[in-house]
Design a protein around this motif. Sequence first.
Motif, PDB file in Angstrom:
ATOM      1  N   PRO A  12      44.144  63.977  37.702  1.00 15.51           N
ATOM      2  CA  PRO A  12      43.812  65.389  37.919  1.00 15.51           C
ATOM      3  C   PRO A  12      44.799  66.303  37.202  1.00 15.51           C
ATOM      4  CG  PRO A  12      44.793  64.436  39.892  1.00 15.51           C
ATOM      5  CD  PRO A  12      44.552  63.303  38.953  1.00 15.51           C
ATOM      6  N   LEU A  13      44.277  67.240  36.455  1.00 23.81           N
ATOM      7  CA  LEU A  13      45.132  68.098  35.645  1.00 23.81           C
ATOM      8  C   LEU A  13      45.881  69.105  36.509  1.00 23.81           C
ATOM      9  CD1 LEU A  13      42.746  68.847  32.646  1.00 23.81           C
ATOM     10  CD2 LEU A  13      44.529  67.096  32.818  1.00 23.81           C
ATOM     11  N   TRP A  46      49.542  57.836  42.595  1.00 20.60           N
ATOM     12  CA  TRP A  46      48.237  57.879  41.925  1.00 20.60           C
ATOM     13  C   TRP A  46      48.021  56.603  41.118  1.00 20.60           C
ATOM     14  CZ3 TRP A  46      46.329  57.482  37.005  1.00 20.60           C
ATOM     15  CH2 TRP A  46      44.987  57.876  36.805  1.00 20.60           C
ATOM     16  N   ALA A  47      49.036  56.160  40.421  1.00 16.80           N
ATOM     17  CA  ALA A  47      48.907  54.946  39.610  1.00 16.80           C
ATOM     18  C   ALA A  47      48.600  53.732  40.482  1.00 16.80           C
ATOM     19  CB  ALA A  47      50.190  54.725  38.804  1.00 16.80           C
ATOM     20  N   ARG A  48      49.282  53.633  41.624  1.00 18.72           N
ATOM     21  CA  ARG A  48      49.059  52.486  42.519  1.00 18.72           C
ATOM     22  C   ARG A  48      47.624  52.475  43.043  1.00 18.72           C
ATOM     23  NH1 ARG A  48      48.746  51.967  47.731  1.00 18.72           N
ATOM     24  NH2 ARG A  48      49.356  54.150  48.072  1.00 18.72           N
ATOM     25  N   THR A  80      54.165  64.590  31.874  1.00 19.14           N
ATOM     26  CA  THR A  80      55.294  64.513  32.800  1.00 19.14           C
ATOM     27  C   THR A  80      54.816  64.454  34.241  1.00 19.14           C
ATOM     28  OG1 THR A  80      56.693  65.727  31.225  1.00 19.14           O
ATOM     29  CG2 THR A  80      57.444  65.625  33.511  1.00 19.14           C
ATOM     30  N   HIS A  81      53.818  65.275  34.586  1.00 20.65           N
ATOM     31  CA  HIS A  81      53.252  65.223  35.938  1.00 20.65           C
ATOM     32  C   HIS A  81      52.737  63.815  36.247  1.00 20.65           C
ATOM     33  CE1 HIS A  81      52.933  69.225  37.946  1.00 20.65           C
ATOM     34  NE2 HIS A  81      53.283  69.645  36.751  1.00 20.65           N
ATOM     35  N   ALA A  82      51.956  63.266  35.342  1.00 23.05           N
ATOM     36  CA  ALA A  82      51.322  61.976  35.608  1.00 23.05           C
ATOM     37  C   ALA A  82      52.346  60.853  35.734  1.00 23.05           C
ATOM     38  CB  ALA A  82      50.327  61.663  34.494  1.00 23.05           C
ATOM     39  N   LEU A  83      53.360  60.870  34.884  1.00 13.07           N
ATOM     40  CA  LEU A  83      54.345  59.793  34.892  1.00 13.07           C
ATOM     41  C   LEU A  83      55.332  59.902  36.055  1.00 13.07           C
ATOM     42  CD1 LEU A  83      54.995  59.559  31.062  1.00 13.07           C
ATOM     43  CD2 LEU A  83      53.861  57.846  32.484  1.00 13.07           C
ATOM     44  N   THR A  84      55.262  60.982  36.794  1.00 17.27           N
ATOM     45  CA  THR A  84      56.090  61.101  38.001  1.00 17.27           C
ATOM     46  C   THR A  84      55.214  61.043  39.257  1.00 17.27           C
ATOM     47  OG1 THR A  84      56.019  63.519  37.723  1.00 17.27           O
ATOM     48  CG2 THR A  84      57.963  62.377  36.893  1.00 17.27           C
ATOM     49  N   TRP A 108      45.194  56.556  32.289  1.00 17.37           N
ATOM     50  CA  TRP A 108      45.126  57.894  32.883  1.00 17.37           C
ATOM     51  C   TRP A 108      43.825  58.622  32.549  1.00 17.37           C
ATOM     52  CZ3 TRP A 108      49.850  55.768  31.836  1.00 17.37           C
ATOM     53  CH2 TRP A 108      50.784  55.809  32.876  1.00 17.37           C
ATOM     54  N   GLY A 109      43.018  58.045  31.674  1.00 17.84           N
ATOM     55  CA  GLY A 109      41.694  58.599  31.399  1.00 17.84           C
ATOM     56  C   GLY A 109      41.703  59.924  30.657  1.00 17.84           C
ATOM     57  N   LEU A 110      42.777  60.220  29.932  1.00 19.02           N
ATOM     58  CA  LEU A 110      42.897  61.511  29.245  1.00 19.02           C
ATOM     59  C   LEU A 110      43.029  61.291  27.743  1.00 19.02           C
ATOM     60  CD1 LEU A 110      45.316  63.294  31.757  1.00 19.02           C
ATOM     61  CD2 LEU A 110      42.847  63.638  31.521  1.00 19.02           C
ATOM     62  N   ALA A 111      42.038  60.621  27.169  1.00 20.30           N
ATOM     63  CA  ALA A 111      42.093  60.294  25.739  1.00 20.30           C
ATOM     64  C   ALA A 111      42.159  61.545  24.869  1.00 20.30           C
ATOM     65  CB  ALA A 111      40.885  59.449  25.355  1.00 20.30           C
TER      66      ALA A 111
END
Length: 319
Positions: free
Chosen positions: A39-40, A235-237, A227-231, A189-192
């Motif tokens: 989610p953005l 969500w990743a789990r 940066t948001h996604a990698l922190t 992450w589905g954000l190609a």
Amino acid sequence: MPDTPRDHGGGVDAAAARFGGTRSDWIDLSTGINPVPYPLPALPADAWTALPDAAAQTALEQAARRFWSVPEGAAVLAAPGASSLIARIPALTMPGTVDIPTPTYNEHAAAFTAQGWALSGTAPQAAAPQARVLVHPNNPTGRFWTAQDLTAPLTVIDESFCDIAPERSLIAHATQPGRIVLKSFGKFWGLAGLRLGFAIGDPALIDRLAQMLGPWPVSGPALIIGTHALTDPDWARKTRIRLNEDAARLDALMVRAGARVSVSSGTPLFRLYEVSDPAHWQERLARHHVWSRIFPYSNTFLRLGLPAPQHWARLEAAL
């Protein structure tokens, strides 16, 4: 030197021209992109209007280092997509022979041959190859490699799909001279469309890649979103759990339709099936505006990505 053909997923526009409908009518299962993207977050206005901040690039690369447990001694570089790195890596050293185990997607072969390298299958085998590319897990087979396979002076480990199984990553070996690990932000992450990728490894090689990319390689929005996604490890789990469940659901659906799950099976982001006539299967699905992936080197492989939650019923009807 003739350009090596590039064989990709996608191509929905061409499929629509052949089978009808508009792009919005189609379900594109020819790629391995997570259909439920990250989610953005809200973006400040200056993410679009200001030149990307060096501090924001540093923050993104530090987030990547923590998320992937990058060892000390390995450098991290954020880039505008893994493809931009793939195109530049062959220029890091003088051309020689490169070993790219097949079957695999041919973007690496195209990049190396464009820079004057010879593929090991087409060159005299008088000496060991000077470079090796391992797609880990492989696309389309899903094969994982081991540390014993990292044998060439320049070894590229393409982990574009490895975030589905972080425990299998070879990033612990990225400190060795001549090693480069690639990460793609577009798959898991589905954000190609964000065009974000990473090179991790030998600091001397990573520094040269940074010089090739020039200033401001990553857009302001991509710096913030990445940066948001990698922190966000939670969500990743949860995403890994869902992807595995959806992959099993797709396997069951395809087996009922008459396909066989390949021995190699692919990954949770894309599934590999064996069928008697892949072109017939692709056309059969395309008549229902579902686009799949077949391969010029195989007369049995059919690959499908995962459908979005709202598309499962349409896929079942198409089958």
